[in-house]
Design an enzyme around this catalytic site. Structure first.
Site, PDB file in Angstrom:
ATOM      1  N   ASP A   1       0.814  -1.206   0.000  1.00  0.00           N
ATOM      2  CA  ASP A   1       0.000   0.000   0.000  1.00  0.00           C
ATOM      3  C   ASP A   1       0.854   1.265   0.000  1.00  0.00           C
ATOM      4  O   ASP A   1       2.090   1.217   0.047  1.00  0.00           O
ATOM      5  CB  ASP A   1      -0.899   0.025   1.240  1.00  0.00           C
ATOM      6  CG  ASP A   1      -2.139  -0.829   1.066  1.00  0.00           C
ATOM      7  OD1 ASP A   1      -2.469  -1.167  -0.082  1.00  0.00           O
ATOM      8  OD2 ASP A   1      -2.774  -1.163   2.081  1.00  0.00           O
TER       9      ASP A   1
ATOM     10  N   LYS B   1      -3.565   3.548  -2.501  1.00  0.00           N
ATOM     11  CA  LYS B   1      -4.713   4.421  -2.732  1.00  0.00           C
ATOM     12  C   LYS B   1      -4.661   5.525  -1.697  1.00  0.00           C
ATOM     13  O   LYS B   1      -4.373   5.282  -0.537  1.00  0.00           O
ATOM     14  CB  LYS B   1      -6.029   3.643  -2.590  1.00  0.00           C
ATOM     15  CG  LYS B   1      -6.232   2.570  -3.638  1.00  0.00           C
ATOM     16  CD  LYS B   1      -7.531   1.828  -3.431  1.00  0.00           C
ATOM     17  CE  LYS B   1      -7.450   0.866  -2.285  1.00  0.00           C
ATOM     18  NZ  LYS B   1      -8.637   0.012  -2.146  1.00  0.00           N
TER      19      LYS B   1
ATOM     20  N   MET C   1      -9.707   8.702   8.026  1.00  0.00           N
ATOM     21  CA  MET C   1     -10.071   9.125   6.663  1.00  0.00           C
ATOM     22  C   MET C   1     -11.161  10.199   6.693  1.00  0.00           C
ATOM     23  O   MET C   1     -12.087  10.188   5.886  1.00  0.00           O
ATOM     24  CB  MET C   1     -10.529   7.917   5.832  1.00  0.00           C
ATOM     25  CG  MET C   1      -9.440   6.871   5.665  1.00  0.00           C
ATOM     26  SD  MET C   1     -10.002   5.319   4.915  1.00  0.00           S
ATOM     27  CE  MET C   1     -10.881   4.567   6.305  1.00  0.00           C
TER      28      MET C   1
END
Length: 456
Positions: A233, A255, A367
């Protein structure tokens, strides 16, 4: 001429290392599992070696080397000072006393070498090219590690426990050896490794932790050392990728908010495709795979495809990033519960942050930076006091580390003024007002890397 590989018992033996830097540290780390008593002499000793000495049979003497240091019963000496003249003097003195000596980075001055080492319980494999090509020794070490079953240490223990009885059972040597071979093959078959070390592909979801490379677990590191492919990641410490064998495939699928990346469905299929080529695939994920890491989705896809898997936990950003900023997510008499919440929702869904406004304890939003205003307003609409302490932290391996604290009613404005950038963790609750930031910085522990220095 090749060097003969003697295997020597070091249990209780005395050894001296002159030098207190990272090279000496790696030598000590290699030796300790074999049971020697080590003395390290150097004017300066690195913090990692000092830390190791608190839990191991290592004596530290912070002073220059003196000739009388050799006037004791020593099995071996390692000269690792960084001072070539001093190293040569130590070597000469050792030879006069018939003490075996290893001089770092000087093959001609060595009586013995440090091999590329594979250790699994009772098994020790030492590999040396006599200084011709340490890279070749490392290549062979990695090949042997891939060949060995994961439970090989336990297999050897079981065989050792039965060996005496079998020796008594068979009088003739040929029958005894045949019985030993049969039992070994049976143990090997029971471990699923009889015909090949990897008869089918498998995937390990490994949490890398949140921050520097040395926060990964030992199990995660071992899997990285053995894998045939790693799928990793964003925000993974680059040093972890150095632990992957040189022949292994590396696939980046990072991402990040605001950037188009590989879809989750594509990642799922990639893991299945790589595993079906046989061998170990490591899915290296930041933080913990099962804390908003979509690890569950990947496991479900692997289950459906019939691919074997395991999960290795990691330190979640929900805990690590606040801790880095000096914020405990729980604290006696202040916060007795922890709620970890994602600000991301499925397409078409509208999050309702009001329902979290009545919760006690600490709320950690992941997030959520782009929705910070919505989160703050929703919590206040849900009954949370606008004076509640809040911290917004971008840390770990984030490209722009920063932190800001403010009351709930003003946190969105404060974060904009501080120019906090994603990824960021939002901490809401009384503990966000605490500042327990570390008063000293521990240097990152060097993950064992086999360098040419390690092999002399």
């Amino acid at each position: 001429m090749a060097w003969f590989p003697f295997f020597v018992s070091l249990e209780g033996a005395s050894g001296l290392l002159v030098g207190g830097g990272r090279v000496a540290l790696r030598k000590v780390e290699k030796l300790l599992s074999y049971g020697p008593h080590l003395t390290v002499i150097a004017p300066d000793i690195c913090p990692e070696l000092e830390q190791l000495a608190t839990t191991s049979p290592v004596t530290l003497q912070r002073r220059p080397f003196e000739e009388y240091d050799l006037d004791q019963e020593l099995i071996f000496v390692i000269a690792a000072t960084g001072d070539r003249e001093l190293n040569h003097r130590i070597a000469q003195l050792c030879r006069q006393r018939r003490i075996l000596v290893n001089v770092v980075d000087d093959l001609q001055a060595c009586d013995f070498l440090f091999p590329a080492l594979v250790q699994r319980g009772r098994l020790s494999v030492g590999i040396s090219t006599g200084g011709a090509s340490p890279s070749a020794a490392i290549w062979l070490k990695e090949a042997i590690e891939r060949l060995l079953p994961e439970n090989f240490a336990g297999l050897l223990d079981r065989l050792a426990n039965r060996r005496a009885a079998q020796k008594a059972e068979w009088e003739d040597a040929a029958g005894r050896e045949a019985a030993f071979r049969r039992e070994f093959q049976q143990e090997l078959a029971a471990s699923g490794q009889e015909s090949s070390p990897h008869t089918a592909g498998r995937v390990a979801l490994v949490g890398a932790g949140c921050g520097k490379a040395d926060l990964i677990t030992l199990r995660g590191l071992r899997l990285l050392n053995q894998c045939k492919a790693v799928v990793y990641d964003d925000l993974i410490d680059a040093e972890l990728l150095q632990q992957v064998p040189s022949h292994a495939q590396r696939v980046y699928v990072g991402k990040r908010s605001g950037r188009q990346g590989v879809t989750q469905e594509e990642i799922n299929q990639l893991l299945i495709d790589l595993a079906q080529k046989d061998g170990l695939v490591v899915r290296l994920k930041g933080g913990d795979p099962f804390v908003f890491g979509r690890g569950g989705e990947e496991i479900l896809a692997l289950q459906q495809a019939g691919v074997d898997f395991e999960v290795v936990p990691g330190i979640s950003s929900a805990i690590a990033i606040p801790a880095e900023a000096g914020i405990p997510v729980t604290h006696r008499a202040m916060s007795r519960s922890l709620h970890i919440i994602t600000a991301h929702t499925l397409p078409g869904e509208q999050p309702d942050f009001r329902r979290y406004g009545a919760l006690d304890g600490t709320l950690v939003f992941l997030m959520g930076l782009q929705r910070l205003s919505e989160i703050a307003q929703g919590l206040m609409d849900g009954g949370m006091d606008g004076s509640t302490p809040v911290a917004v932290i971008s840390g770990g391996n984030a490209p722009h580390c920063a932190a800001v604290r403010a009351p709930l009613s003003g946190i969105a404005s404060a974060a904009r003024q501080a120019e906090i950038q994603p990824p960021a963790v939002i901490v809401v609750g009384e503990t966000a007002a605490l500042n327990l930031t570390a008063t000293f910085k521990t240097l990152p522990v060097p993950i064992p890397l086999f360098t040419e220095t390690d092999l002399f």
